[in-house]
Each structure stands twice: as C-alpha cells, then as structure tokens.
Motif scaffolding. Structure first.
Motif, PDB file in Angstrom:
ATOM      1  N   GLU A  67      -3.845  12.850   1.895  1.00  0.00           N
ATOM      2  CA  GLU A  67      -2.775  13.731   2.378  1.00  0.00           C
ATOM      3  C   GLU A  67      -3.345  15.085   2.738  1.00  0.00           C
ATOM      4  OE1 GLU A  67       0.046  13.718  -0.770  1.00  0.00           O
ATOM      5  OE2 GLU A  67       0.796  11.716  -0.318  1.00  0.00           O
ATOM      6  N   ASN A 101       3.073   3.337  -5.364  1.00  0.00           N
ATOM      7  CA  ASN A 101       2.160   4.050  -6.260  1.00  0.00           C
ATOM      8  C   ASN A 101       1.231   3.035  -6.932  1.00  0.00           C
ATOM      9  OD1 ASN A 101       0.895   5.471  -8.318  1.00  0.00           O
ATOM     10  ND2 ASN A 101       2.700   6.706  -8.763  1.00  0.00           N
ATOM     11  N   GLU A 109      -2.758  12.266   7.268  1.00  0.00           N
ATOM     12  CA  GLU A 109      -2.157  11.394   6.268  1.00  0.00           C
ATOM     13  C   GLU A 109      -2.411   9.940   6.601  1.00  0.00           C
ATOM     14  OE1 GLU A 109       1.888  11.961   5.089  1.00  0.00           O
ATOM     15  OE2 GLU A 109       1.775  14.131   5.278  1.00  0.00           O
ATOM     16  N   SER A 165      -4.609   7.046  -1.087  1.00  0.00           N
ATOM     17  CA  SER A 165      -3.944   7.707   0.045  1.00  0.00           C
ATOM     18  C   SER A 165      -4.586   9.068   0.246  1.00  0.00           C
ATOM     19  CB  SER A 165      -2.446   7.857  -0.220  1.00  0.00           C
ATOM     20  OG  SER A 165      -2.226   8.616  -1.386  1.00  0.00           O
ATOM     21  N   LYS A 200      -2.780   5.869   4.334  1.00  0.00           N
ATOM     22  CA  LYS A 200      -2.914   5.090   3.104  1.00  0.00           C
ATOM     23  C   LYS A 200      -3.829   3.911   3.395  1.00  0.00           C
ATOM     24  CE  LYS A 200       1.613   6.220   1.102  1.00  0.00           C
ATOM     25  NZ  LYS A 200       2.039   7.211   2.080  1.00  0.00           N
ATOM     26  N   ASP A 228      -3.126   2.336   7.021  1.00  0.00           N
ATOM     27  CA  ASP A 228      -1.844   2.695   7.650  1.00  0.00           C
ATOM     28  C   ASP A 228      -1.833   4.200   7.900  1.00  0.00           C
ATOM     29  OD1 ASP A 228       0.693   2.892   8.557  1.00  0.00           O
ATOM     30  OD2 ASP A 228       1.681   2.106   6.757  1.00  0.00           O
ATOM     31  N   SER A 229      -1.896   4.568   9.165  1.00  0.00           N
ATOM     32  CA  SER A 229      -1.960   5.989   9.528  1.00  0.00           C
ATOM     33  C   SER A 229      -0.587   6.512   9.921  1.00  0.00           C
ATOM     34  CB  SER A 229      -2.935   6.174  10.693  1.00  0.00           C
ATOM     35  OG  SER A 229      -2.816   7.472  11.233  1.00  0.00           O
ATOM     36  N   GLU A 230      -0.332   7.739   9.528  1.00  0.00           N
ATOM     37  CA  GLU A 230       0.907   8.405   9.940  1.00  0.00           C
ATOM     38  C   GLU A 230       0.697   9.229  11.197  1.00  0.00           C
ATOM     39  OE1 GLU A 230       3.948   8.169   8.452  1.00  0.00           O
ATOM     40  OE2 GLU A 230       3.107   6.674   7.086  1.00  0.00           O
ATOM     41  N   TRP A 234       0.806  -1.221   0.000  1.00  0.00           N
ATOM     42  CA  TRP A 234       0.000   0.000   0.000  1.00  0.00           C
ATOM     43  C   TRP A 234       0.843   1.277   0.000  1.00  0.00           C
ATOM     44  CZ3 TRP A 234       0.246  -3.257   4.300  1.00  0.00           C
ATOM     45  CH2 TRP A 234       0.873  -2.746   5.425  1.00  0.00           C
ATOM     46  N   THR A 235       2.137   1.160   0.295  1.00  0.00           N
ATOM     47  CA  THR A 235       2.988   2.357   0.304  1.00  0.00           C
ATOM     48  C   THR A 235       3.469   2.713  -1.102  1.00  0.00           C
ATOM     49  OG1 THR A 235       4.986   1.030   0.707  1.00  0.00           O
ATOM     50  CG2 THR A 235       3.796   1.850   2.641  1.00  0.00           C
ATOM     51  N   HIS A 251      -7.246   1.258  -3.896  1.00  0.00           N
ATOM     52  CA  HIS A 251      -5.956   1.634  -3.306  1.00  0.00           C
ATOM     53  C   HIS A 251      -5.850   3.162  -3.351  1.00  0.00           C
ATOM     54  CE1 HIS A 251      -1.277   1.088  -3.410  1.00  0.00           C
ATOM     55  NE2 HIS A 251      -1.716   1.722  -2.344  1.00  0.00           N
TER      56      HIS A 251
END
Length: 711
Positions: free
Chosen positions: A302, A270, A306, A300, A308, A360-362, A267-268, A298
C-alpha cells in the motif's frame, strides 16, 4: 407506446467509425465482450455500494448486489443483468453514443497498428465490444434519479432512446444481445462458464448463470395423456404396492440460477484469517496440481502503489521447466479482480518461473497492452516487490532443513540461474545455494557454513567444477587441499559454471577454482623456501617440456603446488574457460565454432616435483636433453594429463599408438612384429603421425631400461 416518445440520435463520428471497425473486421478473440460487460457491471455495482455508504436509501430499490447472465437459445438472445447504479436518460445518450470517450480515437489507432481487440477496455469503450457477437444491442436501465429507459441500436450509425414501460428492473442495467448467426456458441452453458471462470472468476459480486435442468414429476395417467400432446415423455414404472393408483413419471424442464464465481478472491482477505487448508484448496483450483503447495506468501503493498499478491512454491518442478516454448511464468495478473493475462513476462523474472499465484493491481488500467506493460512504472515496482517477497519466502523455507531439501532438489538450478541473471539480489540468493563438499558427506553445505569451517589462515573459498561428486573427489586438483584439511566445494551441474562466473565472492571471501591458475595455499617460510628450491632444480625440465609440446599445446609449464600423488595436471588461465566449461560448450547442439578458438582454455602444464616419473625424466634431461625417448614420454604424459584434467584428446589415434608401443615394450614384442599384417592403409599410420612417434626404447640402453625408469 407512442412513436413520438422514441428519440433517435446519431452516433458521434468516431464512435460510428469504431463500431464499423468492430463489426466489419474479423477478430478471433471475441470472448472479451463478456469480460467487458461484466467488468462494466462490476463498476456500476461499486458505484451504488459507494453511494450507499453516505445514503443508505440508495439500496432501497434493490438490496442485493449481483450480476446475472441469462441465455435464451430459442430466441438467440444473451442478457447480462446487474443491480448497479444504473443510467439516467442523459447518461444513456451521452455515455452510449453522442460523447466520444478520449480513448476512442487512440484505440482505433492502436488497432490499425496491430493491437489486439482485447485491449478495448483500456480505452473506455469496452461496451462496444458487444457488437463483436451481436447484431442488435438493447440496454434497459433504471437509475434512482430517473425513470426506466431503453436504449437500442443495430449499429447503423444511429441509436434510439425511449421510456421503457415493460417489467421494472428495480435498479441497474439489463443488456440484451441479439446474437449473430455464427456466434450462438456464446449462448451455450459450457462456453459461458468457461469464459467467466477464465476472465471474471474473482469479481467481487456474485455472477450467476441461468441454466436449464430436468427433473422427474409424477403425473396421473389422464394428465399424462394431455401432456403427451405437447412433448414426448419418458415413462417409468412405479411400485404398484406403494401406489394404489398407478402413476407415471415425466421429465420436466426448469430453470435455475447457478453461481459461477463461488471461489472468492482469497487474496483480498486478511492473511491472519485464512487457514492453511484454504490456501491448499485455492492453490489446487488455481493450478490444477494434485499435490499441496510447499510454501505460500500472501502480502499486500500500500502507499503510492496498491496491489495484493498470493504466491505459491509447488512441491515439484514441471518436466518442462526450462523449455523455451513453454509458458514463461504461472502468475495470473488481475486488475481490480478482473483477469487480464496469465503470461505477463514483465511481472516476474525467468529464474522464478516456477512460482505460481495471482497479482491483483488497483492501479493498472484494464486490458493494458503488452507494449504499455513493458514501459509501465507500476509493473516495475510490482516485479521488484514480488522478487523481494519470493526471496524472503525461500529464506524462510531454508530454516526447515527437510522442506528446503525438497525445494532445492527441484529448484536449485533456478537459484543458480538467478545468481547469473539478477545482480540486485545476487548476495541474498548466494545465501540459499547448497553444494556437496569434501567434508559434507552425503549432505550439502551452504556457503555460510563453509566459511565457519575455514582454517585459520585460509582467505579463499575453494571449489571445483566436475561432472559428478565422485569425479570431483578423485580429481588430481584437490589432492593437496584435502590432504592439508582444506574444504573444497564440488560443483557438479553445468549451470554452476555460469553461476561462479558472476558470483566472484561471498562474505568478503573470494571464490577460487582449484582447476585454474592463481591457486595459492597458505604456507610458512620453510615450505616456501623448499618450493623455490624445487622450482630452480626443475627449471631446465620445464623449458624442455615447453619446447617439446610447443605453444599450440601449452602456454606455460611450471612446478605445481597443488599435487601430491599425480605426476602432472593441466590447469587453465584464471579468466578463461575451465575444462568443464569447454566440455559444456562443445556439447551445445547449436554452438558457434568460431568462438571455440579464442574462448577455449589456455592450458598450463603443472609438474609434481616429488613424483618418481617427473624425477626420472628430469634426470634424463640433465643427462641428455636431446634423448630421443624424452619427446615420446613428455607427449604421453601430456595426453594422459589432458584426460585426467577433464579435456578431450585432439588426436586419440596418436595417443593409442603410443600406448600400444608401451604394451609391446612391456610384453617384449618387437616393434615390427605386425608388419606382415595387411593393414587397411599404410598411409593412414603416417597420417596419424606415426613418423612422429619415436621408439620408446633408447637404442643405447639395455632392453626394458626406460620402462623400469618410468615405472
């Protein structure tokens, strides 16, 4: 090493208290220690990588960024080694003991109030979770700006720091845990692999585990004799023709590093660079499904927030999709590629519980507690975006009829549950609904397509709820509508009743149930005048029928506009339960009988003025409204209407007695022909209301007259 180089420090009071709590309290979830140490190692690697962006020489001491796990079963030591930024002597003293993190006290308070030990990382004290499984912890660390130092403590209130003159580690940290006697399971290869796969599979750096293997080695006879002294060798014969001198084979043990997180966090990347078969492989590894997924999203987000996400719709629904005790959803929550939990109820609503994937959270803190999750503004935004994207994905899926048919067969109930629960996305979900109809044949139609086929003066969308498509199609309620060419939607699942309670209209068109009051078909003036004339003509009959049945059975009796060949039908009040809803509620195993009284359908009996039976009864009423046969005919007609309208009979034995009398009348059998039979109880017939059943024959009429009249 000279003793004067060893410095002893006391743990800061709160840290000492925390360590005492960790050591002396029983926690079942001890595996979190490895997640915390790997997460810390990953952070250290992030820091050196970030530093190398501005100072390339920072990586000179060790180019490779990695994490190694080395179990030593013989000495009961587990080592976690990273090539991150490392710590100076001051860092070791400050970070590992003398300066309390702001979260230390808060974490102890959380533990005291019943929080789980796995929350430890949220408070910045994840390192101390090592003492869940270890008696002694040793940290050897090397920072580019300092010498190599060793930190050690058995958690007795103090720790030591000294220069380390052992083997150079280049750069980074080497944490060695002297395992407790009862925690040696964490030295087993299988257990370590299991924990890393569960918690740290998608860390951005390679995590390798040292594993023991065996290989066959050829040795001469004399060499073998020497080796036999130390170990037992397994001997295999070697082909003598190929080997002039006979050789033997022995098993030799050796170690090698095996990378555990080869499945990279797809998932990280492109989305444009990822092929469909890569998504399929990842989906199968994530879910253990043997089939490919049906659709994937899929994306993300931002900006201020942020994260994904990679979301999959499976091809088939699990058999326990709506089980209360099953896991609520299949979304795995990661924070900066560290696994947090796989049952976060706040991340996706119940009706989308079939969606599988990762988020997946930042921005979320590691090990966020459930209590904090419920209040988290970040999670609310994530949830909103996930629902929006899944609805988009289903809308895209609807463009392909074959794929959407597969999807709807499996997850149509979920969409209807969404209509019931999600007021924000109700209109978008309504676009995705499909129903069989009186004009759709074997296929199902969308509300959008229904609207395009509406007749010129039609203002409403007509529907009927029933047990099946066949029952709906034969229902008396749809007779006139289908005869006039109006399309009726057949809603045949129990959840449809709940769905239409919330979905009041679509595209400005009101959804109208053909089984309830308030159904008005477009008519011209001539038709309306003819109907009003019939209402006046049968007004007396309506009054007599209402009086005969009483208010306990029907609230109102009126002339119908919806019937063609059925004599009568029972409709329900617009805002009450329908007959189908009453069936559903009565079938509930844990139903509350007290609600049945006031929620049960208010019944209206509608008569068909063009039907011969209604005309004949009307003539009898006009001739003599006190005619004894009228009551029995009305009751029989009412009970039959109950059955055809989807209701159940309150007194089926009474209805059966009326039918038996009609059979006797048709067969010209005397009513008292069975008196000599030894009936089980004479009182039972009386209790069943036999006294209330008048003779079907009119004493003043010829035999069979009434039968002929109502035929």
């Amino acid at each position: 090493m000279a003793d004067e180089q060893v410095e002893t420090f006391a743990f800061q009071a709160e840290i000492a208290q925390l360590m005492s709590l960790i050591i002396n309290t029983f926690y079942s979830n001890k595996e979190v220690f490895l997640r915390e140490l790997i997460s810390n190692a990953s952070d250290a690697l992030d820091k050196i990588r970030y530093k190398s962006l501005t100072d390339a020489s920072a990586l000179d001491s060790e180019k490779e960024l990695k994490i190694d796990i080395i179990p030593d079963t013989e000495n009961k030591i587990l080592t976690i080694r990273d090539t991150g930024i490392g710590m100076t002597k001051a860092d070791l003293v400050n970070n590992l003991g003398t300066i309390a993190k702001s979260g230390t006290k808060a974490f102890m308070q959380a533990l005291a109030s019943g929080a789980d030990i796995s929350m430890i990382g949220q408070f910045g004290v994840g390192f101390y979770s090592a003492y869940l499984v270890a008696d002694v912890v040793t940290v050897i660390s090397k920072n580019n700006d300092d010498e190599q130092y060793k930190w050690e403590s058995s958690a007795g209130g103090s720790f030591t720091v000294q220069p380390d003159e052992g083997e150079s580690i280049g750069r980074g940290c080497k944490i060695s845990l002297k395992m407790k006697e009862d925690q040696v399971e964490y030295l087993e290869e299988k257990r370590l692999k299991e924990i890393v796969k569960k918690h740290s599979q998608f860390i951005g750096y390679p995590i390798s585990l040292q594993i023991e293997k065996e290989r066959d080695v050829d040795v001469d006879d004399d060499e073998e004799e020497e080796e036999k002294e130390g170990e037992e060798a397994k001997i295999e014969e070697v082909d003598e023709e190929k080997e002039k001198k006979e050789k033997k084979t022995v098993k030799e043990k050796y170690s090698e590093m095996e990378e555990l997180n080869k499945t990279k966090p797809i998932w990280t990347r492109n989305p444009e660079d990822i092929k469909q078969d890569e998504y399929a492989t990842f989906y199968k590894s994530l879910t253990n499904d043997w089939e490919d997924h049906l659709a994937v999203k899929h994306f993300s987000v931002e900006g201020q927030l942020e994260f994904k996400a990679l979301l999959f719709i499976p091809k088939r629904a699990p058999f326990d999709l709506f089980e209360n005790k099953k896991q609520k959803n299949n979304i795995k929550l990661y924070v900066r590629r560290v696994f947090i939990m796989d049952n976060c109820e706040e991340i996706i609503p119940d009706f989308l519980g079939f969606v599988k994937g990762v988020v997946d959270s930042e921005d979320l803190p590691l090990n966020i507690s459930r209590e904090t999750l419920q209040q988290s503004r970040i999670l609310k935004v994530i949830r909103k975006n996930i629902v929006k994207k899944v609805v988009e994905l289903m809308t895209e899926l609807a463009e392909d009829d074959a794929s959407y048919k597969t999807f709807y067969e499996q997850f149509g109930k979920n969409l209807k549950l969404g209509i019931h629960e999600d007021s924000v996305n109700r209109n978008k979900l309504a676009e995705l609904l499909r129903f069989p109809s009186s004009q759709s044949g074997d296929e199902q139609t969308s509300l959008k397509d229904y609207v395009t086929r509406m007749k010129e003066k039609q203002e409403d969308i007509y529907f009927i709820t029933a047990e099946s498509k066949e029952v709906a199609a034969k229902s008396a309620f749809v007779e006139r509508l289908t005869k006039k060419g109006y399309e009726v939607l057949y809603m045949c699942e129990p959840i449809d009743e709940y769905c239409v309670q919330q979905l009041k209209e679509y595209d400005g068109k009101k959804l109208v149930s053909v089984t309830k009051t308030g159904l008005k078909l477009p008519e011209d003036e001539a038709e309306q005048a003819a109907f009003e004339e019939k209402v006046a003509k049968f007004e007396k009959l309506c009054e007599v029928v209402k009086e005969t049945l009483g208010t306990s059975k029907v609230e109102k009796v009126e002339i119908s506009q919806r019937l063609t060949h059925s004599p009568c039908v029972i409709v329900t009040a617009e805002h009450g339960w329908s007959a189908r809803m009453e069936q559903i509620m009565k079938a509930q195993a844990l139903r509350d009988n007290s609600t049945m009284g006031y929620m049960a359908a208010k019944k209206h009996l509608e008569l068909n003025p063009d039907h011969s039976i209604i005309k004949a009864i009307n003539e009898k009423v006009q001739a003599d409204e006190n005619d004894r046969s009228i009551k029995d005919l009305v009751l029989l007609m009412y009970e039959t209407a109950l059955l055809t309208s989807g209701f159940s009979l309150e007194e089926p034995t009474t209805h059966a007695a009326r039918i038996h009398k009609m059979i006797k009348l048709g067969l010209s059998i005397d009513d008292d022909a069975d008196d000599e039979l030894d009936a089980p109880s004479a009182g039972a017939a009386a209790a069943a209301g036999d006294d209330d059943i008048p003779d079907l024959e009119d004493p003043q009429a010829d035999d069979g007259n009434d039968m002929e009249e109502v035929d």
